[in-house]
Design a protein around this motif. Structure first.
Motif, PDB file in Angstrom:
ATOM      1  N   GLN A   1      75.684  32.509  24.481  1.00 19.56           N
ATOM      2  CA  GLN A   1      75.421  33.941  23.403  1.00 19.56           C
ATOM      3  C   GLN A   1      74.589  33.404  22.212  1.00 19.56           C
ATOM      4  O   GLN A   1      75.065  32.625  21.728  1.00 19.56           O
ATOM      5  CB  GLN A   1      77.062  33.711  22.725  1.00 19.56           C
ATOM      6  N   GLN A   2      73.156  32.887  22.851  1.00 20.80           N
ATOM      7  CA  GLN A   2      71.832  32.967  21.942  1.00 20.80           C
ATOM      8  C   GLN A   2      72.950  33.585  19.949  1.00 20.80           C
ATOM      9  O   GLN A   2      72.250  33.541  19.502  1.00 20.80           O
ATOM     10  CB  GLN A   2      70.798  33.266  22.741  1.00 20.80           C
ATOM     11  N   SER A   3      73.688  34.670  20.464  1.00 17.12           N
ATOM     12  CA  SER A   3      72.904  36.153  19.380  1.00 17.12           C
ATOM     13  C   SER A   3      73.937  35.296  18.308  1.00 17.12           C
ATOM     14  O   SER A   3      74.175  35.552  16.569  1.00 17.12           O
ATOM     15  CB  SER A   3      73.074  37.247  19.530  1.00 17.12           C
ATOM     16  N   ARG A   4      75.246  34.724  18.628  1.00 19.61           N
ATOM     17  CA  ARG A   4      75.943  34.049  17.497  1.00 19.61           C
ATOM     18  C   ARG A   4      75.437  32.502  16.996  1.00 19.61           C
ATOM     19  O   ARG A   4      76.384  32.166  16.089  1.00 19.61           O
ATOM     20  CB  ARG A   4      77.076  33.844  18.744  1.00 19.61           C
ATOM     21  N   LEU A   5      74.471  32.165  17.512  1.00 17.50           N
ATOM     22  CA  LEU A   5      73.905  30.799  17.160  1.00 17.50           C
ATOM     23  C   LEU A   5      73.592  30.940  15.958  1.00 17.50           C
ATOM     24  O   LEU A   5      72.253  31.715  15.519  1.00 17.50           O
ATOM     25  CB  LEU A   5      72.693  30.170  18.445  1.00 17.50           C
ATOM     26  N   GLN A   6      73.683  29.908  14.988  1.00 15.45           N
ATOM     27  CA  GLN A   6      73.645  29.707  13.816  1.00 15.45           C
ATOM     28  C   GLN A   6      73.035  28.687  13.373  1.00 15.45           C
ATOM     29  O   GLN A   6      72.583  28.147  14.063  1.00 15.45           O
ATOM     30  CB  GLN A   6      74.933  30.234  12.624  1.00 15.45           C
ATOM     31  N   LYS A   7      71.299  28.767  12.061  1.00  9.59           N
ATOM     32  CA  LYS A   7      70.612  27.778  11.759  1.00  9.59           C
ATOM     33  C   LYS A   7      71.146  26.181  11.899  1.00  9.59           C
ATOM     34  O   LYS A   7      70.988  25.433  11.825  1.00  9.59           O
ATOM     35  CB  LYS A   7      69.558  28.091  10.869  1.00  9.59           C
ATOM     36  N   SER A   8      73.087  27.006  10.656  1.00 13.73           N
ATOM     37  CA  SER A   8      73.590  25.223  10.512  1.00 13.73           C
ATOM     38  C   SER A   8      73.993  24.998  11.835  1.00 13.73           C
ATOM     39  O   SER A   8      73.684  23.707  11.393  1.00 13.73           O
ATOM     40  CB  SER A   8      74.930  25.907   9.888  1.00 13.73           C
ATOM     41  N   HIS A   9      74.086  25.781  12.900  1.00 16.64           N
ATOM     42  CA  HIS A   9      74.550  24.703  14.274  1.00 16.64           C
ATOM     43  C   HIS A   9      73.499  24.485  14.747  1.00 16.64           C
ATOM     44  O   HIS A   9      73.574  23.227  15.160  1.00 16.64           O
ATOM     45  CB  HIS A   9      75.712  26.336  15.618  1.00 16.64           C
ATOM     46  N   VAL A  10      72.452  24.745  14.776  1.00 17.13           N
ATOM     47  CA  VAL A  10      70.715  24.024  15.250  1.00 17.13           C
ATOM     48  C   VAL A  10      71.302  22.719  14.621  1.00 17.13           C
ATOM     49  O   VAL A  10      70.548  21.992  15.021  1.00 17.13           O
ATOM     50  CB  VAL A  10      70.061  24.974  15.496  1.00 17.13           C
ATOM     51  N   ILE A  11      70.479  22.844  13.358  1.00 10.46           N
ATOM     52  CA  ILE A  11      70.470  21.909  12.572  1.00 10.46           C
ATOM     53  C   ILE A  11      71.556  20.425  12.946  1.00 10.46           C
ATOM     54  O   ILE A  11      71.244  19.184  12.849  1.00 10.46           O
ATOM     55  CB  ILE A  11      70.553  22.069  10.686  1.00 10.46           C
ATOM     56  N   VAL A  12      72.426  20.769  12.544  1.00  6.38           N
ATOM     57  CA  VAL A  12      73.413  20.109  12.963  1.00  6.38           C
ATOM     58  C   VAL A  12      73.645  19.470  14.360  1.00  6.38           C
ATOM     59  O   VAL A  12      74.086  18.218  14.573  1.00  6.38           O
ATOM     60  CB  VAL A  12      74.607  20.328  12.719  1.00  6.38           C
ATOM     61  N   THR A  13      73.359  19.694  15.384  1.00  9.71           N
ATOM     62  CA  THR A  13      73.574  19.351  17.049  1.00  9.71           C
ATOM     63  C   THR A  13      71.536  17.747  17.152  1.00  9.71           C
ATOM     64  O   THR A  13      71.143  18.219  16.593  1.00  9.71           O
ATOM     65  CB  THR A  13      73.251  20.124  17.596  1.00  9.71           C
ATOM     66  N   ASP A  14      73.183  17.001  17.348  1.00  5.27           N
ATOM     67  CA  ASP A  14      72.002  15.732  18.052  1.00  5.27           C
ATOM     68  C   ASP A  14      72.216  15.928  19.527  1.00  5.27           C
ATOM     69  O   ASP A  14      72.506  15.603  20.483  1.00  5.27           O
ATOM     70  CB  ASP A  14      72.978  14.345  17.159  1.00  5.27           C
ATOM     71  N   ILE A  15      70.224  16.133  19.353  1.00  2.00           N
ATOM     72  CA  ILE A  15      69.877  16.291  21.219  1.00  2.00           C
ATOM     73  C   ILE A  15      70.604  15.175  21.815  1.00  2.00           C
ATOM     74  O   ILE A  15      71.280  15.619  22.963  1.00  2.00           O
ATOM     75  CB  ILE A  15      68.661  16.564  21.291  1.00  2.00           C
ATOM     76  N   SER A  16      69.823  13.782  21.307  1.00  2.00           N
ATOM     77  CA  SER A  16      69.952  12.967  22.313  1.00  2.00           C
ATOM     78  C   SER A  16      71.963  12.693  22.864  1.00  2.00           C
ATOM     79  O   SER A  16      72.351  12.458  24.186  1.00  2.00           O
ATOM     80  CB  SER A  16      69.797  11.799  21.736  1.00  2.00           C
ATOM     81  N   HIS A  17      72.297  12.649  21.267  1.00  2.00           N
ATOM     82  CA  HIS A  17      73.901  12.173  21.519  1.00  2.00           C
ATOM     83  C   HIS A  17      74.575  13.724  22.916  1.00  2.00           C
ATOM     84  O   HIS A  17      75.164  13.086  23.201  1.00  2.00           O
ATOM     85  CB  HIS A  17      74.616  12.715  20.146  1.00  2.00           C
ATOM     86  N   THR A  18      74.323  14.882  22.768  1.00  2.00           N
ATOM     87  CA  THR A  18      75.093  15.902  23.511  1.00  2.00           C
ATOM     88  C   THR A  18      73.839  15.452  24.965  1.00  2.00           C
ATOM     89  O   THR A  18      75.196  15.735  26.080  1.00  2.00           O
ATOM     90  CB  THR A  18      74.415  17.089  22.730  1.00  2.00           C
ATOM     91  N   VAL A  19      73.162  15.241  25.157  1.00  2.00           N
ATOM     92  CA  VAL A  19      72.343  15.193  26.653  1.00  2.00           C
ATOM     93  C   VAL A  19      73.219  13.941  27.051  1.00  2.00           C
ATOM     94  O   VAL A  19      74.041  13.753  28.612  1.00  2.00           O
ATOM     95  CB  VAL A  19      70.800  14.521  26.220  1.00  2.00           C
ATOM     96  N   GLU A  20      73.496  12.974  25.994  1.00  2.00           N
ATOM     97  CA  GLU A  20      74.488  11.974  26.834  1.00  2.00           C
ATOM     98  C   GLU A  20      75.775  12.364  27.387  1.00  2.00           C
ATOM     99  O   GLU A  20      76.171  11.710  27.663  1.00  2.00           O
ATOM    100  CB  GLU A  20      74.415  10.737  26.147  1.00  2.00           C
ATOM    101  N   GLN A  21      76.576  13.213  26.213  1.00  2.00           N
ATOM    102  CA  GLN A  21      77.907  13.760  26.078  1.00  2.00           C
ATOM    103  C   GLN A  21      77.988  14.490  27.942  1.00  2.00           C
ATOM    104  O   GLN A  21      79.123  14.439  28.545  1.00  2.00           O
ATOM    105  CB  GLN A  21      78.101  14.776  25.524  1.00  2.00           C
ATOM    106  N   ILE A  22      76.426  15.133  27.915  1.00  2.00           N
ATOM    107  CA  ILE A  22      76.834  15.938  29.399  1.00  2.00           C
ATOM    108  C   ILE A  22      76.515  15.279  30.831  1.00  2.00           C
ATOM    109  O   ILE A  22      77.198  14.937  31.808  1.00  2.00           O
ATOM    110  CB  ILE A  22      75.729  16.949  29.121  1.00  2.00           C
ATOM    111  N   MET A  23      75.550  14.787  30.188  1.00  2.00           N
ATOM    112  CA  MET A  23      75.082  13.672  31.461  1.00  2.00           C
ATOM    113  C   MET A  23      76.538  12.031  31.977  1.00  2.00           C
ATOM    114  O   MET A  23      76.505  12.147  33.165  1.00  2.00           O
ATOM    115  CB  MET A  23      74.039  12.598  30.881  1.00  2.00           C
ATOM    116  N   PHE A  24      76.798  12.071  31.300  1.00  2.00           N
ATOM    117  CA  PHE A  24      78.134  11.108  31.310  1.00  2.00           C
ATOM    118  C   PHE A  24      79.355  11.948  30.655  1.00  2.00           C
ATOM    119  O   PHE A  24      79.804  10.937  29.607  1.00  2.00           O
ATOM    120  CB  PHE A  24      77.187   9.637  30.817  1.00  2.00           C
TER     121      PHE A  24
END
Length: 156
Positions: free
Chosen positions: A23-46
């Motif tokens: 749901q890209q339309s519901r994505l807000q700038k504040s959600h994008v800014i606080v997301t840590d890419i490396s930590h999120t990828v680690e959560q997905i991979m492991f």
């Protein structure tokens, strides 16, 4: 599909990634800014709980969309900053006279005004020499040679 429902809740980090994927339309700038890419990828991979491959692929799609949004925000901020710098550094008057950028035909150092003049002869510094010590006399110049020879007083 096997996954924990608390893993993809709206308040969790993977919930934001899932929302970016589906749901890209519901994505807000504040959600994008606080997301840590490396930590999120680690959560997905492991993951703590097993995830289906399709779900992990879609979550990685969400990570790429969030990363793309972060790059877009950075690009927009850079363009705003750069345009403000260009406006601040814009010259006010670019018209320059010809005389300001060219040397005169005869360059007279004595005719130039350097502001406050300092008399070096009245200086109390001991390393200053007198005018006679610093001036070449006419009899020291040899006309035959293309080189100028002179005698330095006090030198061996």
């Amino acid at each position: 599909m096997f996954y924990s429902h608390s893993l993809l809740s709206r308040k969790s980090q993977l919930g934001t990634v899932w929302m970016a994927a589906y749901q890209q339309s519901r994505l807000q700038k504040s959600h994008v800014i606080v997301t840590d890419i490396s930590h999120t990828v680690e959560q997905i991979m492991f993951p703590k709980a097993p995830l289906a491959l399709r779900l992990s692929g879609n979550l990685l799609l969400g990570v790429t969309r969030i990363y793309s949004k972060k790059v877009d925000y950075l690009h927009d901020d850079w363009n705003k900053f750069f345009s403000q710098v260009i406006i601040k550094l814009k010259p006010v008057n670019t018209s320059i006279t010809f005389q300001a950028v060219t040397l005169p035909d005869t360059f007279e150092l004595d005719a130039m005004d350097f502001g406050e003049t300092v008399n070096l002869m009245e200086s109390s510094d001991s390393h200053k020499k007198t005018l006679d010590d610093n001036t070449l006399s006419e009899d020291n110049i040899v006309d035959e040679d293309m080189y100028i020879s002179f005698h330095v007083p006090g030198a061996g």
